[in-house]
Design a protein around this motif. Structure first.
Motif, PDB file in Angstrom:
ATOM      1  N   GLU A  61       0.827  -1.214   0.000  1.00 31.85           N
ATOM      2  CA  GLU A  61       0.000   0.000   0.000  1.00 31.85           C
ATOM      3  C   GLU A  61       0.861   1.265   0.000  1.00 31.85           C
ATOM      4  OE1 GLU A  61      -3.075  -0.405   2.958  1.00 31.85           O
ATOM      5  OE2 GLU A  61      -4.145  -1.868   1.718  1.00 31.85           O
ATOM      6  N   GLN A  64       1.840   1.749  -3.518  1.00 33.37           N
ATOM      7  CA  GLN A  64       0.747   2.253  -4.348  1.00 33.37           C
ATOM      8  C   GLN A  64       0.335   3.662  -3.971  1.00 33.37           C
ATOM      9  OE1 GLN A  64      -2.424  -0.649  -5.588  1.00 33.37           O
ATOM     10  NE2 GLN A  64      -1.578  -1.721  -3.847  1.00 33.37           N
ATOM     11  N   LEU A  66      -0.926   4.738  -1.222  1.00 37.15           N
ATOM     12  CA  LEU A  66      -2.155   4.820  -0.435  1.00 37.15           C
ATOM     13  C   LEU A  66      -1.875   5.127   1.020  1.00 37.15           C
ATOM     14  CD1 LEU A  66      -4.042   1.752  -1.939  1.00 37.15           C
ATOM     15  CD2 LEU A  66      -4.482   4.174  -2.349  1.00 37.15           C
ATOM     16  N   VAL A  67      -0.743   4.651   1.500  1.00 36.04           N
ATOM     17  CA  VAL A  67      -0.356   4.855   2.892  1.00 36.04           C
ATOM     18  C   VAL A  67       0.970   5.609   2.877  1.00 36.04           C
ATOM     19  CG1 VAL A  67       0.409   3.647   4.974  1.00 36.04           C
ATOM     20  CG2 VAL A  67      -1.516   2.753   3.662  1.00 36.04           C
TER      21      VAL A  67
END
Ligand SMILES: Nc1ncnc2c1ncn2[C@@H]1O[C@H](COP(=O)(O)OP(=O)(O)OP(=O)(O)O)[C@@H](O)[C@H]1O
Ligand SMILES: [Mg+2]
Lengths: 321, 345
Positions: A61, A64, A66-67
């Protein structure tokens, strides 16, 4: 559509799809990712293998975008999340471990929704064909089987004809047939030159799909290489696994001296011998048992796998079964 | 290679489909307000005042008294033995007991309004029966105007309540559910524009808003003859503004909640006081003066006032600047804060 990866990335960039250095993420006292370095090449299928809580999802993540990471640098297709987020999102396909798609949309509506976010990509029909859901086109997501739902999730990741496909435990909890169907989908994506980053805790899956795997434990990579190389690093190809009826004990030194034994390890009350040739070791083991008066409660042998690699590195099993 | 659809259209269709495929939600949004209006409209509909029940004791010369009272309008008399009459008076089944004699005695509970009414009617009837003549002529002119009945008060209130409820539930619930099942995170991994996601909720709201407002107004008009006096444009403006205000409030309530239980609790904390205080079922002027300034600041109070003004009184939007301005303020504040604190993961 052609030309995945480097050709379309920043001119002069090497054929590296994903590159990260010193990735760190803490949740309170838990260090989920601990200074991770990783390089995934264009066109390769890279596996992150590790037990529950190893930090696979957190890593994926972060990669990607996202985090947010606490520290470290990430480069995807020669770009960074800080500068090129919008462009990157167009070029990555994603399936997340915990996501549940909308219950009351049909397969076709779900794919159409995701398709609409991208500038270019495949037609919904084509994707349904790829993931084998054409017959279920008008079925609500809530009425799909677990395997079909998972294939739809992968389908949603494929609508944009991504250059990199992120799959976080795509086959966990699926029956063998559904698992093989998904493997087929991933193999097809790779044939077209796509790059895959996959997490799993199934050895068989990693061995079958991945060119290289990184074995993760407690936020760190403890082994990296082609599945074959990693297994070969055990020094032998077979594993003899046995347990003793209560009270019995064998001396580890005696076991090491048995013919063909490369390594001895005990975990969960069982003993694992890494051996070169099973037919030489087993008769000798029987003899040793007879001499020391111990009785077997079980004995099995198998080809060495990544599971044995993990066991030999950590003394623990990959999955708690 | 293919062309994808328009993301805003697809996102809005998603919202609409999800809602239409949820029969329970459809019931609460469309059928429930109509059922409520129907039930309350019947229960509190305008009926002629009921006649008051009184008792005449079966003692002495009761017949002339009884016939005079029983034929008087607004009164219904029964003949009872003294013990029975006393019991019925105590239990409130009769409003007053007449004890025949010279003078006749009226027994009643002076704290009961109904008994007071009975006393006036009995006095009048007995004096008339004894030959009293009116000394001054008084004429009556009866009014029953549309717009002044309970149903006329109730219907705009229900409309306001529905706009609040569907706005907050429709948006708040859907967002928290999407966040909870990590679908919001998955959407974020795609190039979807966040603003389009939020805007699709508003668009879907406008679609359902049209249906719910028109159905409730038509129902009121056909079944109870509730007037719709304001212009369609003025009503539309008030309704849309109200819907936006509560969409903002719904977004705010849903901006950080992770679970359905969490957001449900918050919704109730926000909505229940307004159901009670903002003049949905009864006028908020019934509350103590000290509470009035606070009640008048609530967004549902503003919406209900504006709806009653345009629908029942036929005012133009120019005459309701205060409630409209208040709604805009609430809406802008809620959207502003919600967008700042909104969590996507
Ligand atoms: N949002 C969070 N808040 C707190 N701790 C977290 C959070 N996400 C992950 N962790 C912790 O970080 C560690 C790594 O979690 P992660 O989900 O990355 O593991 P994983 O390898 O994906 O495991 P699994 O195989 O079970 O999916 C775990 O100890 C987990 O408890
Ligand atoms: Mg995980």
């Amino acid at each position: 559509m052609s030309g995945f990866g480097a050709e379309r990335a920043v001119p002069g960039a090497v054929a590296t799809a994903i590159l990260c250095r010193g990735l760190t993420k803490r949740y309170g006292d838990v260090v989920a990712v601990d200074g991770l370095d990783l390089e995934v090449r264009v066109g390769e299928c890279f596996g992150l293998l590790g037990p529950n809580g190893a930090g696979k999802t957190t890593t994926v993540e972060i990669l990607q975008g996202l985090v947010p990471a606490d520290a470290g640098a990430v480069t995807i297709l020669g770009m960074t999340w800080e500068r090129d987020a919008a462009e990157l999102r167009q070029r990555l396909g994603s399936q997340l471990q915990e996501t549940k798609l909308a219950d009351k949309l049909t397969v076709r509506e779900t794919l159409k929704l995701f398709r609409s976010f991208y500038r270019r990509g495949r037609s919904v029909e084509e994707v349904m064909e790829m993931v084998g859901l054409s017959e279920k086109r008008d079925t609500w997501v809530v009425k799909l089987s677990g395997g079909q739902r998972q294939r739809l999730a992968v389908g949603c990741a494929l609508v944009c004809e991504p250059e990199i496909l992120f799959l976080d435990e795509p086959t966990t909890g699926l029956d063998p047939q559904s698992r093989r169907q998904l493997w087929g989908v991933i193999a097809e994506f790779r044939q077209r030159g796509g790059t895959v980053l996959l997490t799993t805790h199934y050895m068989e899956e990693a061995e079958r799909l991945c060119d290289r795997v990184a074995v993760m434990d407690r936020g760190r990579i403890i082994a990296l290489g082609a599945p074959r190389e990693l297994v070969a690093s055990l020094g032998a190809e077979h594993v003899v696994e046995f347990g003793l009826a209560d009270g019995g004990r064998l001396d580890e030194g005696d076991l090491r001296r048995l013919p063909g034994v490369v390594n001895v390890r005990t975990a969960d009350g069982k003993t694992y011998l890494t051996v070169r040739r099973v037919h030489e070791t087993v008769p000798a083991l029987m003899q040793l048992l007879a001499v020391s008066g111990a009785a077997l409660s079980e004995l099995t042998t198998h080809h060495a796998t990544l599971e044995d690699v993990f066991l030999s590195l950590t003394g623990r099993h990959l999955r708690d079964e | 290679m293919s062309r994808g659809g328009n993301p805003l259209v697809e996102l809005t269709l998603w919202r609409i489909r999800e809602f239409l495929r949820e029969p329970e939600a459809l019931f609460w949004v469309f059928a429930f307000p109509i059922v409520l209006a129907f039930a309350l409209g019947l229960a509190f509909g305008s009926r002629p005042p009921q006649s008051v029940r009184i008792a005449v004791e079966r003692t002495g010369q009761f017949e002339p008294l009884f016939s005079a009272l029983d034929s008087a309008s607004g009164l219904r008399a029964v003949l009872l033995d003294p013990a029975a009459a006393e019991r019925e008076l105590r239990t409130g089944r009769v409003a007053l007991v007449v004890v025949p004699g010279e003078p006749a005695v009226l027994r009643f509970d002076s704290t009961r309004q109904e008994s007071y009414l009975a006393r006036l009617l009995v006095y009048d009837a007995l004096q008339r029966a004894a030959g009293r003549r009116d000394v001054r002529e008084i004429r009556e002119s009866k009014v029953r105007e549309r717009g002044a009945r309970y149903i006329d008060f109730l219907l705009p209130g229900l409309l306001g309540m529905n706009i609040m409820g569907t706005g907050m539930w429709g948006i708040g619930f859907a967002i928290v559910k999407t966040r909870n099942q990590k679908l919001l995170k998955r959407l974020l991994a795609s190039p979807m524009r966040k603003s389009q996601y939020l805007f699709s909720h508003i668009l879907a709201r406008m679609f359902f808003l049209t249906l719910e407002v028109v159905s409730l107004l038509l129902f009121g008009y056909w079944v109870f003859d509730v007037p719709v006096r304001g212009s369609a444009w003025d009503i539309a403006l008030v309704v849309v503004l109200g819907a936006m205000t509560f969409a903002g409030l719904g977004l705010l309530v849903a901006s950080r909640a992770q679970t359905i239980e969490g957001v449900s609790g918050l919704m109730n904390v926000v909505m229940v006081p307004m159901w009670i205080c903002s003049g949905v079922f009864f006028a908020y002027s019934n509350f103590p003066d000290a509470m009035q300034p606070f009640i008048k600041l609530l967004p549902l109070t503003a919406l209900n006032d504006a709806l009653r003004a345009v629908i029942i009184e036929g005012m133009g939007v120019a005459a309701i600047g205060w409630p409209l301005g208040l709604m805009v303020l609430w809406g802008v504040a809620c959207f502003g804060v919600a967008l700042r604190v909104f969590r996507w993961l």
